[in-house]
Design an enzyme around this catalytic site. Sequence first.
Site, PDB file in Angstrom:
ATOM      1  N   CYS A 150     -18.607   7.303   6.193  1.00  0.00           N
ATOM      2  CA  CYS A 150     -20.000   7.082   5.766  1.00  0.00           C
ATOM      3  C   CYS A 150     -20.865   6.561   6.898  1.00  0.00           C
ATOM      4  CB  CYS A 150     -20.051   6.147   4.559  1.00  0.00           C
ATOM      5  SG  CYS A 150     -19.544   6.990   3.043  1.00  0.00           S
ATOM      6  N   GLU A 165     -22.497   5.833  -0.610  1.00  0.00           N
ATOM      7  CA  GLU A 165     -23.424   6.171   0.478  1.00  0.00           C
ATOM      8  C   GLU A 165     -23.620   7.681   0.566  1.00  0.00           C
ATOM      9  OE1 GLU A 165     -20.812   4.196   0.553  1.00  0.00           O
ATOM     10  OE2 GLU A 165     -21.059   2.515   1.931  1.00  0.00           O
ATOM     11  N   CYS A 218     -17.524   2.797   4.823  1.00  0.00           N
ATOM     12  CA  CYS A 218     -16.296   3.297   5.456  1.00  0.00           C
ATOM     13  C   CYS A 218     -16.674   4.069   6.725  1.00  0.00           C
ATOM     14  CB  CYS A 218     -15.509   4.178   4.490  1.00  0.00           C
ATOM     15  SG  CYS A 218     -16.196   5.834   4.268  1.00  0.00           S
ATOM     16  N   CYS A 246     -18.036   8.561  -1.814  1.00  0.00           N
ATOM     17  CA  CYS A 246     -18.561   7.197  -1.700  1.00  0.00           C
ATOM     18  C   CYS A 246     -20.016   7.127  -2.169  1.00  0.00           C
ATOM     19  CB  CYS A 246     -18.504   6.731  -0.243  1.00  0.00           C
ATOM     20  SG  CYS A 246     -16.852   6.362   0.362  1.00  0.00           S
ATOM     21  N   GLU A 255     -15.253   9.009  -8.301  1.00  0.00           N
ATOM     22  CA  GLU A 255     -13.846   9.263  -7.980  1.00  0.00           C
ATOM     23  C   GLU A 255     -13.339  10.519  -8.698  1.00  0.00           C
ATOM     24  OE1 GLU A 255     -11.874   5.472  -8.646  1.00  0.00           O
ATOM     25  OE2 GLU A 255     -12.799   4.673  -6.808  1.00  0.00           O
TER      26      GLU A 255
HETATM   27  N1  THU Z   1     -16.391   3.051  -1.560  1.00  0.00           N
HETATM   28  C1  THU Z   1     -17.717   3.358  -1.482  1.00  0.00           C
HETATM   29  O1  THU Z   1     -18.258   4.066  -2.356  1.00  0.00           O
HETATM   30  N2  THU Z   1     -18.420   2.894  -0.423  1.00  0.00           N
HETATM   31  C2  THU Z   1     -17.942   2.030   0.497  1.00  0.00           C
HETATM   32  O2  THU Z   1     -18.688   1.605   1.370  1.00  0.00           O
HETATM   33  C3  THU Z   1     -16.538   1.610   0.451  1.00  0.00           C
HETATM   34  C4  THU Z   1     -15.688   2.279  -0.561  1.00  0.00           C
HETATM   35  C5  THU Z   1     -15.640   3.520  -2.741  1.00  0.00           C
HETATM   36  C6  THU Z   1     -14.681   4.644  -2.511  1.00  0.00           C
HETATM   37  C7  THU Z   1     -13.729   4.465  -3.676  1.00  0.00           C
HETATM   38  O3  THU Z   1     -14.268   5.086  -4.841  1.00  0.00           O
HETATM   39  C8  THU Z   1     -13.710   2.954  -3.913  1.00  0.00           C
HETATM   40  O4  THU Z   1     -14.869   2.454  -3.268  1.00  0.00           O
HETATM   41  C9  THU Z   1     -12.482   2.265  -3.355  1.00  0.00           C
HETATM   42  O5  THU Z   1     -12.275   2.581  -2.036  1.00  0.00           O
END
Ligand code: THU
Length: 137
Positions: A88, A54, A85, A52, A43
């Site tokens: 991704c 992925e 998401c 993310c 983040e």
């Molecule tokens: N996030 C992921 O890394 N992968 C997913 O499949 C869903 C969401 C992360 C993004 C963000 O840092 C946190 O989860 C909350 O959305």
Amino acid sequence: MSDDLIASAESVRRMAYAPYSGFAVGAAIRAAGGRVHVGCNVENVAYPEGTCAEAGAIAAMIAAGDTEIAEVAVIADAPAPVPPCGGCRQKLAEFAGPEVVVTMATADGKRLASTVAELLPGRFDAGFMDRATPGAS
Ligand code: THU
């Protein structure tokens, strides 16, 4: 089997940098040649700049020289298995065929498996660009 891939995703989940959401995610990709590549979410204080898990795993795969995804695992500490998401899903589809299995897992052992085609029906692919002429407009 997906168990070892889930274990890899869980290991890297512990490295996630998620101070803003507090939601740590790990992803592991098995490439066609058998190598495993992992990523976690990273983040940023400028929230949209976060990435993310992925996306991190895909970047690691490409940096290591693999381009074909054979299997994916994603894990988080959530009430239900967390699906990739929308963005991704498209990123995975760049390197994964429609039948590639994505196993979603929770830290307490729940599992859900889907294919890339199920996660991203009607996906945009290069076939739609058949009439495009790069540089013409
Ligand atoms: N996030 C992921 O890394 N992968 C997913 O499949 C869903 C969401 C992360 C993004 C963000 O840092 C946190 O989860 C909350 O959305």
